[in-house]
Motif scaffolding. Sequence first.
Motif: not given
Length: 55
Positions: A4-7, A14-17, A42-47
């Motif tokens: 459900e998380h998109t960002t 970030y640490d949890a992901v 993808k979420l990490i790269v975007d962040f």
Amino acid sequence: MNAEHTTITTQEQYDAVAARLEELKNAPAGSEGAKELKLLTKLIVDFERKRSQSV
């Protein structure tokens, strides 16, 4: 973190992901774990991209 998380907006997220990504790094291709791995990557790269642009 679930699909459900998109960002990622905080260092804590970030640490949890990143921790979850580490757990999934050997997920078999085509598995649910591999799908989650792709999303989390993808979420990490975007962040990281957003963080580097704000420096």
